[in-house]
Design an enzyme around this catalytic site. Structure first.
Site, PDB file in Angstrom:
ATOM      1  N   ARG A 103     -16.654   1.261  -5.861  1.00 21.51           N
ATOM      2  CA  ARG A 103     -15.321   1.135  -6.474  1.00 21.51           C
ATOM      3  C   ARG A 103     -15.342  -0.138  -7.312  1.00 21.51           C
ATOM      4  NH1 ARG A 103      -9.322   1.503  -3.822  1.00 21.51           N
ATOM      5  NH2 ARG A 103      -9.883   3.695  -4.116  1.00 21.51           N
ATOM      6  N   HIS A 130     -11.009   8.668 -10.712  1.00 20.03           N
ATOM      7  CA  HIS A 130     -10.984   8.601  -9.241  1.00 20.03           C
ATOM      8  C   HIS A 130     -11.241  10.018  -8.703  1.00 20.03           C
ATOM      9  CE1 HIS A 130     -10.270   7.219  -5.309  1.00 20.03           C
ATOM     10  NE2 HIS A 130      -8.976   7.010  -5.321  1.00 20.03           N
ATOM     11  N   GLN A 133     -10.440  11.300  -4.922  1.00 18.95           N
ATOM     12  CA  GLN A 133      -9.025  11.557  -4.651  1.00 18.95           C
ATOM     13  C   GLN A 133      -8.644  12.965  -5.099  1.00 18.95           C
ATOM     14  OE1 GLN A 133      -6.568   9.388  -3.221  1.00 18.95           O
ATOM     15  NE2 GLN A 133      -5.463  11.336  -3.202  1.00 18.95           N
ATOM     16  N   ASP A 222       1.712   8.323  -9.425  1.00 15.21           N
ATOM     17  CA  ASP A 222       0.850   7.208  -9.012  1.00 15.21           C
ATOM     18  C   ASP A 222       1.564   5.918  -9.423  1.00 15.21           C
ATOM     19  OD1 ASP A 222      -1.328   5.631  -8.278  1.00 15.21           O
ATOM     20  OD2 ASP A 222      -2.491   6.064 -10.083  1.00 15.21           O
ATOM     21  N   CYS A 262      -1.281   9.729  -4.743  1.00 16.85           N
ATOM     22  CA  CYS A 262      -2.567   9.340  -4.143  1.00 16.85           C
ATOM     23  C   CYS A 262      -2.408   8.190  -3.153  1.00 16.85           C
ATOM     24  CB  CYS A 262      -3.566   8.972  -5.247  1.00 16.85           C
ATOM     25  SG  CYS A 262      -2.961   7.689  -6.359  1.00 16.85           S
ATOM     26  N   ARG A 290      -8.843  13.052   2.336  1.00 13.60           N
ATOM     27  CA  ARG A 290      -9.894  12.216   1.739  1.00 13.60           C
ATOM     28  C   ARG A 290     -11.147  12.269   2.616  1.00 13.60           C
ATOM     29  NH1 ARG A 290      -8.649   8.076  -1.739  1.00 13.60           N
ATOM     30  NH2 ARG A 290     -10.924   7.926  -1.812  1.00 13.60           N
TER      31      ARG A 290
HETATM   32  N1  NVA Z   1      -4.217   4.163 -10.376  1.00 13.87           N
HETATM   33  C1  NVA Z   1      -4.346   3.484  -9.108  1.00 13.87           C
HETATM   34  C2  NVA Z   1      -4.940   4.406  -8.080  1.00 13.87           C
HETATM   35  C3  NVA Z   1      -5.031   3.803  -6.704  1.00 13.87           C
HETATM   36  C4  NVA Z   1      -5.662   4.732  -5.724  1.00 13.87           C
HETATM   37  C5  NVA Z   1      -5.222   2.255  -9.293  1.00 13.87           C
HETATM   38  O1  NVA Z   1      -6.265   2.357  -9.956  1.00 13.87           O
HETATM   39  O2  NVA Z   1      -4.872   1.198  -8.759  1.00 13.87           O
HETATM   40  N1   CP Z   2      -5.774   6.539  -2.814  1.00 13.60           N
HETATM   41  C1   CP Z   2      -6.660   5.550  -2.634  1.00 13.60           C
HETATM   42  O1   CP Z   2      -7.753   5.527  -3.203  1.00 13.60           O
HETATM   43  O2   CP Z   2      -6.246   4.593  -1.770  1.00 13.60           O
HETATM   44  P1   CP Z   2      -6.955   3.185  -1.528  1.00 13.60           P
HETATM   45  O3   CP Z   2      -6.839   2.406  -2.817  1.00 13.60           O
HETATM   46  O4   CP Z   2      -6.199   2.559  -0.402  1.00 13.60           O
HETATM   47  O5   CP Z   2      -8.385   3.418  -1.190  1.00 13.60           O
END
Ligand code: NVA
Ligand code: CP
Length: 304
Positions: A103, A130, A133, A222, A262, A290
């Site tokens: 990540r 992502h 997800q 989101d 998400c 997940r």
């Molecule tokens: N769009 C959000 C998704 C979090 C799971 C982010 O990238 O922070």
């Molecule tokens: N939805 C998701 O990826 O959550 P986290 O950022 O907590 O991993």
């Protein structure tokens, strides 16, 4: 040849569908204490340059349920691309790990890591995409509806990594994808173009929330400011105010609409607390899935 999962389109339509059905099967079996030992003592690397609750926990638990274990690594240790090249990191990690999951911010860094890695690489979220997800989300829709036929999904809010991931899913699974966002918060232009021209799904962009949600089977939202862009929140609130998922917006969709997010959610901002707690809001099923969707992805990568 080793296979990666950096975007949904790394899988064919059949592979996406097979993986979703496998995820449902693995979830049922896990309830009976039956797990698939694909890792056989192997270890997964979990590299996190951003925060996480769901992703970290579901991958760590998933690796254990597949008969392996995992190592949690932050950028403090490896400083990807700074302390040494991404090439060298990939080569070293390939000697220890069965899978490398990452990540981070830059999607290109993940592509470079995957290019040099000798073991599968899984994208656990970049600024662009992502995909893990989305697999859990589609599993949830399949479980709740029983099929994915003639699906209308409306994404409301910031055009971000989740919107882009929905478009990549629409390149594999036929759907009507409706995106409700402001002219200043559009998703990735190239991904939009490639989705519109791929001939699998229809994609439309609306700047009026009620036009976007009409006849929807799913409303998805989101956070308005993603990780790495939290300082933009005041501007995003101005741009996205009308796209909040509230009771009026939900009433503009089909009666049995599923409301999805998400997570993490900012209750009262992109979604009201009232909608978060409604019976047809399935956010915790998505979070649960997940675990199973990612195990199914790992099975596909490790066993083919
Ligand atoms: N769009 C959000 C998704 C979090 C799971 C982010 O990238 O922070
Ligand atoms: N939805 C998701 O990826 O959550 P986290 O950022 O907590 O991993």
């Amino acid at each position: 040849m080793k296979k990666d999962f950096l975007t949904i389109t790394d899988f064919t339509s059949d592979e996406v569908l097979d993986t979703l059905h496998l995820a449902i099967e693995m979830k049922e079996k896990a309830k009976r204490g039956e797990y698939r030992n694909v890792l056989k003592g192997g270890v997964g690397a979990l590299i996190f340059h951003k925060q996480s609750l769901r992703t970290r926990c579901s991958f760590e638990v998933g690796f254990q349920q597949l008969g392996g274990s995992s190592v949690y690594i932050t950028n403090q240790e490896i400083e990807l691309g700074k302390r040494e090249t991404i090439h060298d990191v990939a080569k070293v990690m390939s000697r220890y790990f069965s899978v490398i999951c990452i990540r981070t911010y830059s999607h290109r860094d993940v592509e470079e890591l995957a290019y040099h890695s000798e073991v599968p690489v899984v994208n656990m979220l970049t600024d662009l995409l992502h995909p893990c997800q989305l697999m859990a989300d589609m599993q949830t829709i399949l479980e709740k509806r029983g099929n994915l036929d003639n699906l209308k999904v409306t994404y409301l809010g910031d055009g971000n990594n989740m919107t882009n991931s929905w478009m990549r899913m629409a390149q594999r699974i036929p759907m009507h994808l409706s995106i409700g966002t402001s002219p200043d918060t559009l998703p990735d232009a190239d991904i939009l173009k490639e989705t519109q021209s791929c001939g699998i799904s229809t994609v439309s962009v609306h700047h009026d929330v009620m036009d976007a949600v009409r006849d929807s089977d799913v409303i998805y939202t989101d956070v308005w400011a993603s990780m790495g862009a939290k300082d933009q929140i005041d501007t995003k609130i101005e741009q996205l105010r009308q796209f909040q998922v509230n009771a009026d917006v939900v009433n503009g969709a089909k009666k049995d609409v599923l409301v999805m997010h998400c997570l993490p959610a900012e209750r009262g901002r992109e979604i009201t607390a009232e909608v978060m707690d409604m019976p047809n809001t399935v956010v915790f099923d998505e979070a649960e899935n997940r675990l199973h969707a990612q195990k199914a992805v790992l099975v596909k990568l490790l066993e083919g």
